[in-house]
Design a protein around this motif. Structure first.
Motif, PDB file in Angstrom:
ATOM      1  N   GLU A   3       0.834  -1.193   0.000  1.00  0.00           N
ATOM      2  CA  GLU A   3       0.000   0.000   0.000  1.00  0.00           C
ATOM      3  C   GLU A   3       0.870   1.245   0.000  1.00  0.00           C
ATOM      4  N   PHE A   4       0.400   2.285  -0.691  1.00  0.00           N
ATOM      5  CA  PHE A   4       1.147   3.546  -0.713  1.00  0.00           C
ATOM      6  C   PHE A   4       0.149   4.688  -0.847  1.00  0.00           C
ATOM      7  N   SER A   5       0.379   5.749  -0.076  1.00  0.00           N
ATOM      8  CA  SER A   5      -0.500   6.921  -0.095  1.00  0.00           C
ATOM      9  C   SER A   5       0.295   8.177  -0.426  1.00  0.00           C
ATOM     10  N   THR A   6      -0.335   9.077  -1.160  1.00  0.00           N
ATOM     11  CA  THR A   6       0.228  10.401  -1.423  1.00  0.00           C
ATOM     12  C   THR A   6      -0.692  11.432  -0.786  1.00  0.00           C
ATOM     13  N   PRO A   7      -0.180  12.287   0.094  1.00  0.00           N
ATOM     14  CA  PRO A   7      -1.051  13.248   0.783  1.00  0.00           C
ATOM     15  C   PRO A   7      -1.610  14.301  -0.166  1.00  0.00           C
ATOM     16  N   LEU A   8      -2.734  14.887   0.236  1.00  0.00           N
ATOM     17  CA  LEU A   8      -3.337  15.979  -0.524  1.00  0.00           C
ATOM     18  C   LEU A   8      -2.375  17.157  -0.624  1.00  0.00           C
ATOM     19  N   LEU A   9      -2.360  17.793  -1.769  1.00  0.00           N
ATOM     20  CA  LEU A   9      -1.603  19.029  -1.941  1.00  0.00           C
ATOM     21  C   LEU A   9      -2.515  20.243  -1.922  1.00  0.00           C
TER      22      LEU A   9
END
Length: 620
Positions: A3-9
């Motif tokens: 699993e991998f997440s990219t935070p909101l910009l």
């Protein structure tokens, strides 16, 4: 890693709905050029009219007034069926200003497809591109048993067109439009997009205003090197596709100039005129550009020099990727000199062909061969490969400028989490993931533990980059029990410009075979260069037929590509028998989706006899 997440910009709190994207742009830069529109005569080379953000807003507002005056109520469905054109952008935004839910239909759709969509969404209002499209929509309404719907056309006709809509709206005030515009919230459904489907019946995906706004704000924040006021693009994807509409909103909200073209064949001639800085293409387009350069070199008897130049570009692209990963590798004097020379001879000319200002290409819809990506990187045209679905409001993952890894589809978009299930399926959760399907029964298997099931197989590396490995439904289990994902091998074969599509077969069989659909145009050029006059290479016995090609010289060339692909996979994944086929694959082919993907199940249904022939021992 699973699993991998990219935070909101960027967050959505300053935007109530998708129309706020235009209103904010209107407030900040009203006189900025937003669109370039073809002249009335339709010629690519003719002057293109420039439309400012203010002018666009006023046109949208006027059309919204017409829709409101015609009785449109918040939440009503408005269908748009038209080729890609500026009026699409006008009507799409005007419908949202009036509070409608937009339902796009591909202009190439059959009557059965049109009827099914109309029956599912029951629209009250319809805008067609032409009288022909209005006619098929009228027939669809009749067959669906829907009465009382109103149809306008973008082209002038005797009864109702957009000019009539503008006229009837003159009694509506600006204040009335503004009241209607702000009714929708981020949770409101903005559009219902029906999946084109390569294997299954199309389903209506419910996409919210929040999905669209979240996409626009976060993609723009992640790709500041691409999305900028000094940039421009040409949209020639079908506007019924969510990627085209998402791209349009991103550009509109950030001042990136947009031009529309409905015919892909007109794109190349327009590049020198419009000089885009960014283009969205499918892998096949890149392969054709590369092949055209090779053919041009061949005609000038520069084959060996071109091969050297092509290899040099690939090596340069590999070096650039290594440096993206944090290295500081320097080109050897030999590589630097070769690249310098070939840039003068070949690369700069290729860049000029695409307008001379192109900074980035985005490739999607199908897997891009790694070496093709490296080649374009090496000639100064880096390719950003991405991945997404209708249900994820298009981009789910993407490579980033300065961090491109060929062969992968990049990292999750900001505000997105991608998980790989125990079965290897790509699962998605985040800002772009849709609200579900129109038919509640379709949602039962669409989600698991709050994640959308994409149906794609993939893996994630330690940096969060996703590599796709085919479709779950497309896997082949041989008689020996080996599970094969055909798309990887097929992608290798399809880099041959003579091959339009390759379909691996072998379910329950002792070995793998392949049906190869030739690219008739490319094969005709090849045959001409070889002095071959075999008419069977270019003609079909009957319209829509799928014909076997037995030309031995072409078979040998195709066999070489198959052998090359076989060398790149395990022995158990190698194809042993092939059959060459030819058919019509134009825009209206029933074998292709609107995004030019082959409908695998329909194709195999039509070619069952050829598959049987592969495994008929009496014929081998």
């Amino acid at each position: 890693m699973r699993e991998f997440s990219t935070p909101l910009l960027a967050t959505l709190h300053m935007h109530r709905n998708a129309t706020d994207l235009l209103m904010e742009r209107l407030k900040n830069s009203p006189e900025h050029i937003a669109f370039e529109v073809r002249s009335a005569d339709g010629a690519v080379a003719a002057p293109w009219k420039q439309i400012t953000t203010r002018e666009y807003f006023l046109e949208v507002q006027a059309l919204a007034k017409g829709l409101i005056a015609s009785g449109l109520q918040p939440g009503n469905k408005l269908v748009i069926m038209s080729p890609t054109r500026y009026e699409w952008a006008q009507v799409d935004m005007a419908a949202w200003f009036a509070g409608a839910v937009v339902v796009p239909i591909y202009e190439t759709s059959s009557l059965d497809q049109v009827t099914a969509i109309l029956a599912d969404c029951s629209p009250k209002f319809i805008v067609a591109g032409s009288t022909d499209q209005a006619s098929i929509l009228e027939r669809g309404l009749t067959e669906a048993g829907i009465g009382g719907s109103r149809i306008w056309t973008m082209d002038t006709r005797n009864d109702l067109d957009l000019e009539d809509l503008l006229e009837v709206g003159k009694s509506i005030t600006d204040h009335a439009v503004e009241e209607r515009r702000v009714i929708a919230t981020s949770e409101t459904i903005a559009t219902i997009v029906y999946t084109s489907g390569t294997t299954a019946v199309p389903k209506g995906a419910l996409i919210t205003h929040g999905n669209l706004v979240g996409l626009v704000l976060n993609v723009a924040a992640a790709y500041t090197e691409v999305v900028k006021e000094t940039g421009n693009t040409i949209i020639f994807l079908p506007m019924a596709h969510v990627l085209a509409r998402g791209l349009q909103l991103i550009c509109l909200a950030n001042g990136m100039r947009i031009a529309h073209l409905s015919e892909p064949k007109e794109v190349i001639p327009s590049l020198e005129i419009l000089k885009p800085t960014f283009l969205v293409v499918v892998p096949r387009v890149l392969q054709k550009i590369q092949d055209s350069a090779a053919q041009a070199a061949n005609q000038k008897r520069l084959n060996l020099i071109w091969k050297w130049a092509s290899d040099t570009a690939t090596q340069w692209g590999e070096m650039a990727e290594v440096n993206d990963a944090g290295s500081s590798k320097q080109a050897s004097p030999s590589l630097w000199m070769r690249h310098f020379i070939f840039d003068r001879i070949f690369y700069s000319r290729l860049r000029k062909v695409v307008g001379g200002r192109l900074e980035y290409l985005l490739s999607g819809a199908a897997t891009l061969d790694r070496e093709v990506s490296l080649f374009f990187r090496g000639i100064g045209l880096p390719v950003i490969e991405g991945y997404g679905l209708t249900e994820t409001t298009a981009p789910l993952t993407g490579n980033m400028p300065g961090s491109i890894m060929s062969g992968t589809v990049g990292v999750p978009m900001p505000g997105t989490t991608v998980r790989i299930s125990d079965d290897g399926e790509v699962l998605a959760q985040g800002v772009g993931v849709f609200a579900g399907y129109t038919n509640p029964d379709d949602n039962a298997d669409a989600f698991t533990d709050g994640f959308f099931r994409t149906g794609d197989l993939g893996s994630i590396d330690e940096r969060g980059r996703i590599t796709l490995r085919g479709r779950i439904k497309d896997v082949i289990v041989t008689a020996g029990g080996k599970t094969i994902s055909p798309s990887i091998w097929e992608g290798y074969v399809e880099t041959d410009p003579l091959i339009a599509h390759a379909v691996m077969v072998g379910e329950g069989k002792p070995f793998l075979g392949c049906l190869v659909l030739i690219d008739s145009e490319a094969v005709q050029q090849w045959a001409s260069s070889q002095g071959i006059t075999d008419a069977s290479l270019f003609q079909h016995r009957t319209e829509g037929s799928i014909d076997r090609i037995r030309n031995q010289r072409l078979f040998q060339v195709i066999s070489d590509s198959v052998s090359s692909a076989n060398n790149r996979v395990a022995r158990s994944e190698q194809v042993k028998e092939i059959i060459m086929l030819s058919t019509y694959l134009g825009e209206n082919s029933e074998l292709l989706t609107p995004t030019l993907k082959l409908k695998r199940s329909k194709f195999l249904e039509r070619t069952n006899s050829f598959v049987n022939e592969i495994y008929d021992s009496t014929k081998r």
